[in-house]
Design an enzyme around this catalytic site. Structure first.
Site, PDB file in Angstrom:
ATOM      1  N   GLY A  85       0.804  -1.215   0.000  1.00  0.00           N
ATOM      2  CA  GLY A  85       0.000   0.000   0.000  1.00  0.00           C
ATOM      3  C   GLY A  85       0.836   1.263   0.000  1.00  0.00           C
ATOM      4  N   THR A  86       1.894   1.275   0.785  1.00  0.00           N
ATOM      5  CA  THR A  86       2.718   2.486   0.883  1.00  0.00           C
ATOM      6  C   THR A  86       3.333   2.822  -0.471  1.00  0.00           C
ATOM      7  OG1 THR A  86       3.169   2.066   3.213  1.00  0.00           O
ATOM      8  CG2 THR A  86       4.723   3.497   2.047  1.00  0.00           C
ATOM      9  N   ASN A 193      -8.681   3.852   7.938  1.00  0.00           N
ATOM     10  CA  ASN A 193      -8.064   2.803   8.751  1.00  0.00           C
ATOM     11  C   ASN A 193      -8.366   2.954  10.238  1.00  0.00           C
ATOM     12  OD1 ASN A 193      -6.373   5.054   7.817  1.00  0.00           O
ATOM     13  ND2 ASN A 193      -4.903   4.359   9.341  1.00  0.00           N
ATOM     14  N   GLN A 221      -7.726  -0.305   2.923  1.00  0.00           N
ATOM     15  CA  GLN A 221      -8.550  -0.918   3.971  1.00  0.00           C
ATOM     16  C   GLN A 221      -9.827  -1.541   3.395  1.00  0.00           C
ATOM     17  OE1 GLN A 221      -8.081  -1.595   7.149  1.00  0.00           O
ATOM     18  NE2 GLN A 221      -6.098  -0.590   7.331  1.00  0.00           N
ATOM     19  N   SER A 241      -3.423  -3.231  -0.924  1.00  0.00           N
ATOM     20  CA  SER A 241      -2.318  -3.874  -0.218  1.00  0.00           C
ATOM     21  C   SER A 241      -2.734  -5.287   0.174  1.00  0.00           C
ATOM     22  CB  SER A 241      -1.985  -3.060   1.032  1.00  0.00           C
ATOM     23  OG  SER A 241      -1.066  -3.763   1.833  1.00  0.00           O
ATOM     24  N   GLY A 242      -1.917  -6.281  -0.203  1.00  0.00           N
ATOM     25  CA  GLY A 242      -2.306  -7.678  -0.020  1.00  0.00           C
ATOM     26  C   GLY A 242      -2.458  -8.120   1.422  1.00  0.00           C
ATOM     27  N   HIS A 243      -1.582  -7.620   2.316  1.00  0.00           N
ATOM     28  CA  HIS A 243      -1.610  -8.191   3.668  1.00  0.00           C
ATOM     29  C   HIS A 243      -2.849  -7.793   4.458  1.00  0.00           C
ATOM     30  CE1 HIS A 243      -0.110  -4.852   6.395  1.00  0.00           C
ATOM     31  NE2 HIS A 243       0.155  -4.326   5.219  1.00  0.00           N
ATOM     32  N   THR A 279      12.175  -7.025 -11.454  1.00  0.00           N
ATOM     33  CA  THR A 279      11.604  -8.335 -11.771  1.00  0.00           C
ATOM     34  C   THR A 279      10.372  -8.590 -10.901  1.00  0.00           C
ATOM     35  OG1 THR A 279      13.805  -9.114 -12.326  1.00  0.00           O
ATOM     36  CG2 THR A 279      12.138 -10.805 -11.893  1.00  0.00           C
ATOM     37  N   CYS A 367       0.205   1.927  11.355  1.00  0.00           N
ATOM     38  CA  CYS A 367       1.507   2.184  10.776  1.00  0.00           C
ATOM     39  C   CYS A 367       2.387   3.074  11.638  1.00  0.00           C
ATOM     40  CB  CYS A 367       1.333   2.743   9.383  1.00  0.00           C
ATOM     41  SG  CYS A 367       0.402   1.560   8.409  1.00  0.00           S
TER      42      CYS A 367
HETATM   43  N1  PLP Z   1      -3.285   3.122   3.303  1.00  0.00           N
HETATM   44  C1  PLP Z   1      -4.084   2.749   4.319  1.00  0.00           C
HETATM   45  C2  PLP Z   1      -5.477   3.317   4.406  1.00  0.00           C
HETATM   46  C3  PLP Z   1      -3.635   1.848   5.285  1.00  0.00           C
HETATM   47  O1  PLP Z   1      -4.435   1.493   6.291  1.00  0.00           O
HETATM   48  C4  PLP Z   1      -2.307   1.325   5.175  1.00  0.00           C
HETATM   49  C5  PLP Z   1      -1.778   0.412   6.195  1.00  0.00           C
HETATM   50  O2  PLP Z   1      -2.350   0.224   7.257  1.00  0.00           O
HETATM   51  C6  PLP Z   1      -1.509   1.732   4.081  1.00  0.00           C
HETATM   52  C7  PLP Z   1      -2.035   2.639   3.173  1.00  0.00           C
HETATM   53  C8  PLP Z   1      -0.118   1.205   3.906  1.00  0.00           C
HETATM   54  O3  PLP Z   1      -0.153  -0.131   3.428  1.00  0.00           O
HETATM   55  P1  PLP Z   1       1.095  -1.104   3.578  1.00  0.00           P
HETATM   56  O4  PLP Z   1       1.126  -1.563   4.996  1.00  0.00           O
HETATM   57  O5  PLP Z   1       0.820  -2.245   2.634  1.00  0.00           O
HETATM   58  O6  PLP Z   1       2.304  -0.358   3.181  1.00  0.00           O
END
Ligand code: PLP
Length: 422
Positions: A85-86, A193, A221, A241-243, A279, A367
């Site tokens: 996500g970041t 979030n 989210q 974001s996959g996790h 890659t 985060c």
């Molecule tokens: N954007 C939102 C709304 C999030 O809640 C988060 C992580 O909690 C992110 C971005 C960042 O995602 P990642 O943890 O995959 O870098």
């Protein structure tokens, strides 16, 4: 902490703990691991290689891209696989803003800003590019915008939200319309979030497009939890974001329409339409596609049950602790998201005490690792810092049983009493 993934069907709980921190991260299911494994062992080739093994990897990557795109209402070509996500948010915000700034510069709409131009200099010119975001964006968006301000002299306009974290659409329209020519991008998250509020992103896109400005949506989210129709909504770029829906950490995607101006942030071999050199992680892409598919199938069947258990939990917490208040939109919120404030205690002390009682949860911003900062969304909602500091977030992907709810509520009541809340 419970062993992640050991019992996904039971919210990842093992030794009696109840994991209520799914918005921070999720366990990985056996199906996802099994689907990924062959691409790390037998079919490990580079998808760019011309030999047969490379073609096998490339086919898996294509299939993953097609499935992933279809599940988000996008086209396969829209999908740029990233490290999460970041990275997706950084690529969207910085990449689109820089590409648009370049055009504005060529058209003479903004002054000839160069790296290192001081804010004072560019402000004095009165022709700075702008970026419009909501006041409750995740740091991956908010700090990317701040970076554009620091290094390229952008004006960052932060649109206010109401006391339930809902964006003020009239203020958004005014913010865009005041100078659409110099507005590079509008970026608003789909679901918050910290407090789970779902934003009216179709309205956001409509407002941005009416002024000729592209719109980015941070759907980190929301993906896998609520339906997403990227193309139908007209969204230009969308981060996932996959996790957050069951892949290993460090996997994600930016979906971006081909017509959207965007500069890559990584230089290299030109993979992923030239927007994300490096890659590709074939196993990761396969995992993303399977995990999203699983989450969506699960929600199709169980969303109503999940929402009902969320609402029972919310009511039980409010009944048990009279000082507690729900944060975020009471109705238009993520299905497995319950967030509160407990004026009179600090969230950090509450988290520690609840952990000792076997309830694993969070204060809201996953985060801010190792830093217990005051949840910024709550401040933007108008809460005093002393109250915002009492935030607690309970998030889950599977419906909670009555026993789960009773245990959680009883632990919260005891923790509040132990921390002196009368
Ligand atoms: N954007 C939102 C709304 C999030 O809640 C988060 C992580 O909690 C992110 C971005 C960042 O995602 P990642 O943890 O995959 O870098």
């Amino acid at each position: 902490m419970s062993e992640p993934g050991s019992e996904r069907d039971g919210d990842g709980r093992t030794g009696g703990e109840l994991y209520l921190d799914a918005a921070s991260t999720e366990p990985v299911s056996r199906d996802v691991i099994d689907a990924m494994l062959p691409f790390m062992t037998d079919a490990y080739a580079n998808p760019a290689s011309v030999h047969r093994a490379g073609k096998t990897a490339a086919q898996a990557l294509d299939a993953a891209r097609r499935s992933f795109a279809a599940n988000l209402g996008a086209r396969p070509d829209d999908v740029i696989f990233t490290s999460g996500g970041t990275e997706s948010d950084n690529l969207a915000v910085k990449g689109i803003a820089l590409a648009r700034m370049e055009r504005m510069r060529r058209d003479g709409v903004v002054s000839d800003l160069l790296l290192g131009t001081s804010r004072a200099e560019s402000a004095a010119s009165g022709r700075r590019p702008r970026i419009v975001i909501s006041a409750v964006e995740h740091p991956a968006v908010a700090e990317s915008a701040a970076w554009l301000e620091r290094f390229f002299g952008f004006d960052v306009v932060r649109v206010p939200v109401d006391d339930a974290a809902r964006i003020d659409l009239d203020a958004l329209k005014r913010a865009v319309d005041v100078d659409p020519e110099r507005t590079a991008l509008v970026s608003v998250m789909l679901a918050n979030n910290e407090v789970g509020t779902i934003q009216p992103v179709e309205d956001v896109v409509r407002i941005a497009h009416a002024a000729g400005v592209p719109a980015h949506v941070d759907a980190v989210q929301a993906a896998g939890q609520v339906p997403i129709r990227m193309r139908e909504w007209g969204v230009d770029a969308l981060s996932v974001s996959g996790h957050k829906f069951g892949t290993p950490k460090g996997l994600g995607a930016l979906l971006v329409r081909g017509s959207t101006p965007i500069e890559p942030l990584l230089s290299g071999g030109g993979q992923e339409r030239g927007l994300r050199s490096g890659t590709q992680n074939v196993a990761g892409a396969v995992g993303l596609a399977i995990a999203l598919d699983e989450s969506i199938a699960f929600m199709r069947e169980h969303a109503a049950e999940l929402i009902a258990s969320r609402d029972r939990l919310i009511q039980a917490v409010l009944d048990a602790v009279p000082q507690a208040r729900l944060t975020g939109d009471p109705r238009n919120r993520l299905p497995g998201h319950a967030s509160f404030i407990f004026p009179g205690v600090t969230g950090e002390a509450l988290l520690v005490d609840l952990d000792a009682r076997g309830i694993e949860c969070s204060s809201g911003s996953a985060c801010a690792v190792g830093r217990h900062e005051i949840p910024p969304t709550l401040l933007a909602m108008g809460l005093e810092p002393s109250i915002a500091k009492s935030a607690l977030r309970l998030t889950f992907r599977r419906p909670l049983s009555d026993d789960d709810i009773n245990r959680t509520v009883s632990a919260i009541r005891r923790s509040c009493t132990a921390l002196g809340l009368r």
